[in-house]
Design an enzyme around this catalytic site. Structure first.
Site, short mmCIF file in Angstrom:
data_model
loop_
_atom_site.label_atom_id
_atom_site.label_comp_id
_atom_site.label_asym_id
_atom_site.label_seq_id
_atom_site.Cartn_x
_atom_site.Cartn_y
_atom_site.Cartn_z
N GLU A 56 0.67 -1.03 -0.11
CA GLU A 56 0.08 -0.20 0.02
C GLU A 56 1.19 1.65 0.00
O GLU A 56 0.22 2.38 -0.48
CB GLU A 56 -1.06 0.02 1.30
CG GLU A 56 -1.76 -1.17 1.06
CD GLU A 56 -1.37 -2.29 1.94
OE1 GLU A 56 -1.66 -2.94 2.69
OE2 GLU A 56 0.17 -2.80 1.66
N THR A 202 20.86 -37.60 -2.56
CA THR A 202 21.15 -37.20 -3.38
C THR A 202 22.81 -36.49 -3.77
O THR A 202 23.85 -36.21 -4.92
CB THR A 202 19.18 -35.49 -3.45
OG1 THR A 202 18.97 -36.35 -3.28
CG2 THR A 202 19.51 -34.81 -4.86
#
Length: 375
Positions: A56, A202
């Site tokens: 705003e 991983t």
């Protein structure tokens, strides 16, 4: 009742808010459009990062700098204007002081520390309406809303697979299953996330870097390794200075070789295999992480799913077949077809030769007695 012009302005505000995904935590992404009394846009703004002006204020500043008088204008904003003083002042009072006549917002603020802006505005004589395009606005702020309402980060599980569901070939090779277009899109997902999570499996197989590449001006996500036994090597690519890194280890892990690396000690999952997913997410939230991109292997993905900790699935499907090789998803506490975790497909897109499918679970799994995790 909101007008068609205000609805169009709200769609624009939602798009503005999305520009800051991955940069505002622990704050929400918010967009704002100011309309004059004739419905013309006189200012636009967004919350760009925590500590920066709220949407705003950004829109009011843009309108003023462009020479527009904002008195009597309408503010269209994706989230109820805040009503508290934090790093910045309350937006509700700023709108009142600026002479804004009407405020239309999409989603009510569920944060008790900041809510109440609508009531403050109405008490000051501002015409206030809420709920305009609430669903798409909430979807754009899913990470922050999840953090506030469920007190954990929003988790997106991303994977790449062949059409027969393989994440790698029988010999373990996986580069590259997906196309360059899909891999570029993964960097978009990383840029929108506060943290990227992989497991030690991983890390050993691929030595991933996990930093965002090919995108300017992004806030690099926190790179997180779920490494129960602290097996990560000091020379791993994930330990460079391109982005911050956190290594999650068991409470009894030896981390002497990781001097200078930030670590967090977590309890093991029930059954003693891997780390507790809920504890990991709590530790990340304490570090202002609202959104997680899960890029781990099948074991870690299964552990997150078993813990009911996946909010969105993004799968990149390559038009290829391998026949043998590791499946994309490991044990997730599903024993029969009746327990299958059903998904709602929300988007399908073509990326080069690949398909990107986005889906959300519409049911949750009962937590199993033993939830395995990559270790």
């Amino acid at each position: 009742m909101a007008t068609a012009t205000e609805a169009e302005a709200m769609r624009r505000a939602i798009a503005l808010a999305a520009r800051a995904l991955g940069s505002t935590s622990p704050n929400p992404v918010v967009g704002c459009v100011l309309l004059d009394e004739r419905g013309r846009t006189i200012g636009e703004g967004l919350h760009r990062r925590a500590g920066a002006p709220h949407a705003e204020i950004d829109a009011l500043r843009a309108a003023t700098e462009a020479g527009h008088d904002v008195r009597g204008a309408t503010a269209v904003v994706t989230l109820e204007p805040c009503d508290h003083t934090g790093r910045t002042g309350p937006c509700s009072q700023a709108l009142v002081d600026a002479g804004i006549a009407r405020v239309v917002y999409a989603v009510a603020d569920p944060n008790p520390d900041a809510s109440g802006g609508a009531a403050t505005l109405a008490a000051a004589g501002v015409d206030v309406e809420g709920g305009l395009l609430a669903d798409p606005a909430a979807a754009g702020n899913a990470a922050w809303l999840t953090s506030v309402l469920h007190r954990r980060p929003f988790v997106v599980w991303k994977y790449a697979a062949t059409l027969d569901g393989r994440s790698a070939a029988a010999d373990g090779t996986s580069r590259w299953i997906s196309s360059p277009e899909s891999r570029a899109d993964v960097h978009r997902l990383r840029a929108e996330a506060d943290a990227v999570v992989v497991g030690s499996g991983t890390l050993r197989a691929d030595d991933p870097h996990l930093a965002v590449r090919g995108r300017d001006g992004v806030t690099q996500p926190l790179r997180v390794v779920v490494d129960t036994h602290a097996t990560v090597k000091p020379g791993a690519r994930i330990l460079d200075d391109a982005a911050p890194t956190l290594v999650a280890v068991a409470e009894d892990a030896d981390t002497a070789h990781l001097a200078g690396v930030e670590t967090v000690r977590l309890p093991r999952a029930r059954g003693g295999t891997g780390l507790d997913v809920t504890a990991l997410l709590a530790a990340l939230r304490e570090r202002d992480v609202c959104s997680v991109l899960l890029e781990g292997g099948s074991t870690l993905a299964g552990a997150f799913l078993a813990a009911n900790a996946v909010d969105r699935v993004v799968g990149y499907l390559a038009p290829a077949l391998l026949g043998a090789g590791p499946a994309v998803l490991g044990h997730a506490g599903i024993g029969t077809i009746a327990q299958a975790l059903r998904l709602d497909i929300t988007d399908v897109a073509r990326l080069g030769p690949d398909l990107r499918i986005t889906a959300t679970p519409h049911a949750t799994l009962p937590a199993p007695a033993n939830a395995p995790e990559e270790n």
